[in-house]
Design an enzyme around this catalytic site. Structure first.
Site, PDB file in Angstrom:
ATOM      1  N   HIS A  23       0.879  -1.183   0.000  1.00 33.89           N
ATOM      2  CA  HIS A  23       0.000   0.000   0.000  1.00 33.89           C
ATOM      3  C   HIS A  23       0.907   1.221   0.000  1.00 33.89           C
ATOM      4  CE1 HIS A  23      -3.575  -2.424   1.215  1.00 33.89           C
ATOM      5  NE2 HIS A  23      -2.619  -3.207   1.690  1.00 33.89           N
ATOM      6  N   HIS A 201      -8.341  -8.127  -0.752  1.00 36.69           N
ATOM      7  CA  HIS A 201      -7.901  -8.643   0.539  1.00 36.69           C
ATOM      8  C   HIS A 201      -9.001  -9.585   1.041  1.00 36.69           C
ATOM      9  CE1 HIS A 201      -5.008  -5.420   0.403  1.00 36.69           C
ATOM     10  NE2 HIS A 201      -4.610  -5.582   1.648  1.00 36.69           N
ATOM     11  N   GLU A 204      -7.478 -12.316   5.764  1.00 35.98           N
ATOM     12  CA  GLU A 204      -6.377 -11.763   6.577  1.00 35.98           C
ATOM     13  C   GLU A 204      -6.779 -11.992   8.032  1.00 35.98           C
ATOM     14  OE1 GLU A 204      -5.896  -7.493   6.270  1.00 35.98           O
ATOM     15  OE2 GLU A 204      -3.928  -7.510   7.271  1.00 35.98           O
ATOM     16  N   ASP A 282       3.098  -5.367   2.316  1.00 37.37           N
ATOM     17  CA  ASP A 282       1.902  -4.726   2.872  1.00 37.37           C
ATOM     18  C   ASP A 282       2.136  -3.242   3.193  1.00 37.37           C
ATOM     19  OD1 ASP A 282      -0.780  -4.924   3.352  1.00 37.37           O
ATOM     20  OD2 ASP A 282      -0.626  -5.922   5.293  1.00 37.37           O
ATOM     21  N   ASP A 283       2.551  -2.937   4.422  1.00 37.94           N
ATOM     22  CA  ASP A 283       2.754  -1.537   4.848  1.00 37.94           C
ATOM     23  C   ASP A 283       4.129  -1.443   5.505  1.00 37.94           C
ATOM     24  OD1 ASP A 283      -0.092  -0.423   4.407  1.00 37.94           O
ATOM     25  OD2 ASP A 283      -0.411  -2.279   5.518  1.00 37.94           O
TER      26      ASP A 283
END
Ligand code: ADE
Ligand code: ZN
Length: 348
Positions: A23, A201, A204, A282-283
């Site tokens: 992201h 997504h 998760e 991801d982040d």
């Protein structure tokens, strides 16, 4: 060869990588957050970069999202989005990322009065520069916030139509629990009719049923995370036989308490069950590492072999939105990497 050997880390450093789950707002490092806050006159609830990092103690997805959306408030101008993406692409270069498919969350910005065009102009300029200067190819994936309404997602999709040439796919992110894929069925139908590919997504924190819905109701090309599939043996078989890519983010899963420790992560079991799993970040500014660190830490914790690394890297190429010649070039780069890093005759 024990996986913590420097030779394994050296092999990982040289591995040609494909990033499929990042992201862009999650690449906002605290240093850049402070610089942009100052540039734009935004007050931050932190006194220092160290204090920001101390605040990154999460106990689930929502506790992370609250801090992540607050951090994104410093992003205001086209230049800000450009600088964010340019910094991320430099990290990609250092990690030998050859191709990256980047999520962005327009609703996080349009809800604050930042025009959709400002966001996309800044991002696309940085992506074009990185292709020329660093040889990294990329795609943009517009994510709808699943905790907002389907109507808001549809309005966002309509804004994206003008940027059709620059946005490859749509995705679905944000708080998963209580927001099943079926809520966005009509939006994804429209996106498909407009020529966008799609991902979501699912699994998760949410149940295997959300993975099934993403496949059956949204017709997504791959599942982001998907680690909860392991609870459902029938789904595991389907994911393996249909070669559905799962973009797994090990450091994220541990930081958000999906798994207690990296040693407990199910990535190796999913790989051994012949699922098309791959490693992503991801982040990374929030979870302790970019794609290279995800590969290194997971290799050390799970004892991954060179064979495992090669399969993971090939799975990422298989799951990517690449045309056949680009896909073949990357497969050849991975084959060359493997030839250069095979254990020698004295290895045990
Ligand atoms: N947005 C940014 N990171 C996310 C994650 N890990 N899950 C869902 N939405 C996100
Ligand atoms: Zn994600």
């Amino acid at each position: 060869m024990p996986s913590h050997e420097p030779a394994m880390h050296d092999a990982i450093a040289h591995l040609p990588k494909v990033e499929l789950h990042v992201h862009i707002e999650g690449t906002l490092e605290p240093e850049l957050m402070f610089a942009l806050a100052e540039r734009n006159g935004v007050e931050l609830p932190y006194a220092s970069v160290d204090e920001v990092r101390q605040a990154y103690a999460f106990h689930n997805l929502q506790s992370f999202l609250d801090i992540y959306y607050a951090g994104a408030r410093v992003l205001q101008t086209e230049e800000d989005f450009h600088d964010l993406a340019a910094a991320y692409l430099r990290r990609c270069h250092a990690d030998r990322v050859r191709h990256t498919e980047i999520f962005f969350d327009p609703q996080t910005h349009t809800a604050r009065g930042i025009p959709f065009d400002t966001v996309v102009r800044g991002l696309t300029r940085a992506l074009a520069d990185a292709e020329h200067e660093l040889g990294i190819t990329s795609q943009l994936i517009l994510c709808f916030l699943r905790d907002q309404s389907a109507e808001a997602a549809m309005a966002t999709l309509e804004q994206a139509l003008l940027w059709r040439a620059h946005i490859h796919a749509v995705g679905l992110d944000s708080a998963e629990a209580g927001h099943p894929p079926e809520k966005f069925r009509t939006v994804f139908e429209r996106a498909r009719a407009e020529g966008f590919a799609s991902v979501a997504h699912a699994g998760e924190e949410g149940p295997p049923e959300y993975i099934r819905q993403a496949l059956d109701l949204l017709s997504v090309a791959r599942i982001d995370h998907g680690v909860q599939a392991e609870q459902d043996p029938g789904l595991m078989q389907r994911l393996a036989s249909e070669r559905i890519p799962l973009t797994v983010c090990p450091l994220s899963n541990v930081r958000l308490c999906v798994f207690d420790r990296l040693e407990d992560h199910n990535l190796k079991r999913l790989l051994d069950a012949d699922l098309c799993v791959s490693i992503h970040s991801d982040d990374p500014a929030y979870f302790g590492g970019y794609i290279g660190e995800n590969y290194r830490a997971t290799t050390d914790a799970l004892g991954l072999s060179l064979d495992d690394l090669e399969r993971l890297a090939r799975n990422a190429v298989e799951g990517a939105f690449l045309d056949p010649p680009a896909r073949q070039r990357l497969e050849e780069e991975i084959a060359q990497w493997r030839a250069a890093h095979s254990p020698g005759p004295h290895a045990d």
